[in-house]
Design an enzyme around this catalytic site. Structure first.
Site, short mmCIF file in Angstrom:
data_model
loop_
_atom_site.label_atom_id
_atom_site.label_comp_id
_atom_site.label_asym_id
_atom_site.label_seq_id
_atom_site.Cartn_x
_atom_site.Cartn_y
_atom_site.Cartn_z
N SER A 138 0.93 -1.21 0.11
CA SER A 138 -0.02 -0.36 -0.04
C SER A 138 0.84 1.33 0.12
O SER A 138 2.29 1.03 0.39
CB SER A 138 -0.90 -0.06 1.41
OG SER A 138 -1.28 1.33 1.68
N TYR A 151 -1.69 -1.29 10.52
CA TYR A 151 -1.94 -1.47 8.97
C TYR A 151 -0.40 -0.83 8.51
O TYR A 151 0.31 -1.71 7.43
CB TYR A 151 -2.84 -0.65 8.44
CG TYR A 151 -3.29 -0.93 6.93
CD1 TYR A 151 -4.16 -1.69 6.52
CD2 TYR A 151 -2.84 0.09 5.99
CE1 TYR A 151 -4.37 -2.16 5.18
CE2 TYR A 151 -2.85 -0.15 4.64
CZ TYR A 151 -3.79 -1.16 4.33
OH TYR A 151 -3.97 -1.28 3.04
P1 NAD Z 1 -11.39 -6.38 0.30
O1 NAD Z 1 -11.90 -6.18 1.69
O2 NAD Z 1 -12.38 -6.03 -0.97
O3 NAD Z 1 -10.94 -7.78 0.05
C1 NAD Z 1 -10.21 -8.41 0.83
C2 NAD Z 1 -10.19 -9.83 0.84
O4 NAD Z 1 -9.22 -10.50 2.11
C3 NAD Z 1 -11.48 -10.58 0.87
O5 NAD Z 1 -11.59 -11.38 -0.34
C4 NAD Z 1 -11.66 -11.26 2.16
O6 NAD Z 1 -12.29 -12.33 2.13
C5 NAD Z 1 -10.21 -11.52 2.40
N1 NAD Z 1 -9.71 -11.80 3.74
C6 NAD Z 1 -9.73 -11.14 4.74
N2 NAD Z 1 -9.28 -11.72 6.08
C7 NAD Z 1 -9.04 -12.94 5.66
C8 NAD Z 1 -8.82 -14.02 6.34
N3 NAD Z 1 -8.59 -14.08 7.67
N4 NAD Z 1 -8.52 -15.28 5.74
C9 NAD Z 1 -8.69 -15.20 4.45
N5 NAD Z 1 -8.91 -14.10 3.51
C10 NAD Z 1 -9.29 -13.11 4.15
O7 NAD Z 1 -10.21 -5.48 0.31
P2 NAD Z 1 -9.39 -4.82 -0.82
O8 NAD Z 1 -9.39 -3.35 -0.61
O9 NAD Z 1 -9.67 -5.37 -2.31
O10 NAD Z 1 -7.81 -4.88 -0.30
C11 NAD Z 1 -7.05 -6.09 -0.92
C12 NAD Z 1 -5.60 -5.70 -0.56
O11 NAD Z 1 -5.20 -4.45 -1.07
C13 NAD Z 1 -5.36 -5.66 1.03
O12 NAD Z 1 -3.99 -6.11 1.36
C14 NAD Z 1 -5.51 -3.98 1.33
O13 NAD Z 1 -4.50 -3.81 2.30
C15 NAD Z 1 -4.50 -3.61 -0.09
N6 NAD Z 1 -4.94 -2.08 -0.34
C16 NAD Z 1 -6.01 -1.62 -0.49
C17 NAD Z 1 -6.46 -0.39 -0.82
C18 NAD Z 1 -7.73 0.16 -0.83
O14 NAD Z 1 -7.86 1.42 -1.09
N7 NAD Z 1 -8.85 -0.51 -1.03
C19 NAD Z 1 -5.17 0.39 -0.97
C20 NAD Z 1 -4.00 -0.09 -0.73
C21 NAD Z 1 -3.75 -1.43 -0.46
#
Ligand code: NAD
Length: 256
Positions: A138, A151
């Protein structure tokens, strides 16, 4: 044989966007996540693009479940070539109030799971002299924001881990890279918009423009396709020299 990609957290958000793009390019996909409709998502995308897919809801809090996830990928899809460590969670609170169990869970899912999955995939990568590890960090792997101690720590840790994996994979055709997005409109962020609107007594639109995208020079959410394109580049078999690096797609946040 088509290459096989295991993408954690690929039944939602960024992981799903990456999985769709990889399926479109002919990769077989191990879908993974806790969403109840995960198996249907996997079947639907497999059918749409004519690629083999499977689904697992392995809980990334447990090292043994992660190792099993990698072995299930190999046994069900015939191998593992690309590992995208994407699953992640968020929790926001000041340090003094930050619940310890939340802290431990964020470190476990957002950082430690990437180690366990990479470790389990490693012998397969060594044996076939090919492996691509893509860690979704991130902008918070490069910059801090208040109230995100777990985080930010986990995401910085992932970037350090990526560098070690890259050095150890060098000359084995195993690469490791990180992607550092700014804000992407996914369920993880949609939850934060609603929470922050309540906390700041602001409209959701104001939260997006004045709070969330405040640190991005480009006041737009990062498109899923941008992240998918980066991941495809990192996964490409011709790109063994792209390794140990972090690609940002943060609307200029970390340029400041
Ligand atoms: P999201 O909530 O849409 O998806 C997260 C996924 O992780 C889901 O499929 C969920 O089921 C899975 N997950 C969570 N806990 C779990 C566990 N204990 N066991 C198995 N699976 C688990 O989130 P997203 O926004 O798509 O984020 C995906 C990645 O991108 C993350 O690592 C997040 O930190 C990173 N990220 C997101 C953003 C943003 O703005 N959305 C920005 C930077 C980084």
């Amino acid at each position: 044989m088509n290459k096989v990609a295991l993408i954690t957290g690929s039944t939602s958000g960024i992981g799903l966007g990456i999985a769709k793009a990889f399926a479109q390019k002919g990769y077989a996909i191990m879908f993974h996540g806790l969403e109840a409709n995960g198996a249907e998502i996997a079947a639907e995308i497999g059918q749409k693009h004519g690629v083999q897919t499977a689904f697992s809801n392995a809980n990334l809090l447990h090292a043994t479940a992660i190792a099993q996830l990698v072995e299930d990928t190999v046994s069900q899809l015939g191998g593992i070539h690309v590992l995208v460590n994407n699953a992640g969670i968020q929790y926001v609170a000041p340090v003094s109030d930050f619940p310890e169990d939340r802290y431990e869970k964020i470190i476990a899912i957002n950082m430690n799971a990437s180690f366990y999955a990479s470790k389990a995939a490693w012998p397969h990568f060594e044996e076939q002299h090919f492996g691509r590890i893509i860690n979704i960090s991130s902008v918070h792997g490069l910059r801090a924001s208040e109230y995100k101690v777990a985080y930010v720590a986990a995401k910085h840790g992932v970037i350090g881990m990526t560098k070690v994996l890259a050095i150890e994979g060098a000359n084995k055709n195993i690469t490791a890279n990180a992607i550092c997005p700014g804000y992407v409109k996914t369920p993880l962020v949609e939850g934060q918009i609603a929470d922050q609107a309540k906390a700041h007594q602001m409209s959701e639109e104001d939260v997006v423009q004045k709070v969330m995208l405040k640190k991005q020079a480009v006041k737009e959410f990062v498109p899923l396709q941008t992240l998918a394109d980066m991941a495809l580049l990192m996964a490409d078999e011709n790109n063994a020299t792209i390794t140990g690096t972090s690609f940002t797609a943060d609307g200029g946040w970390s340029a400041q």
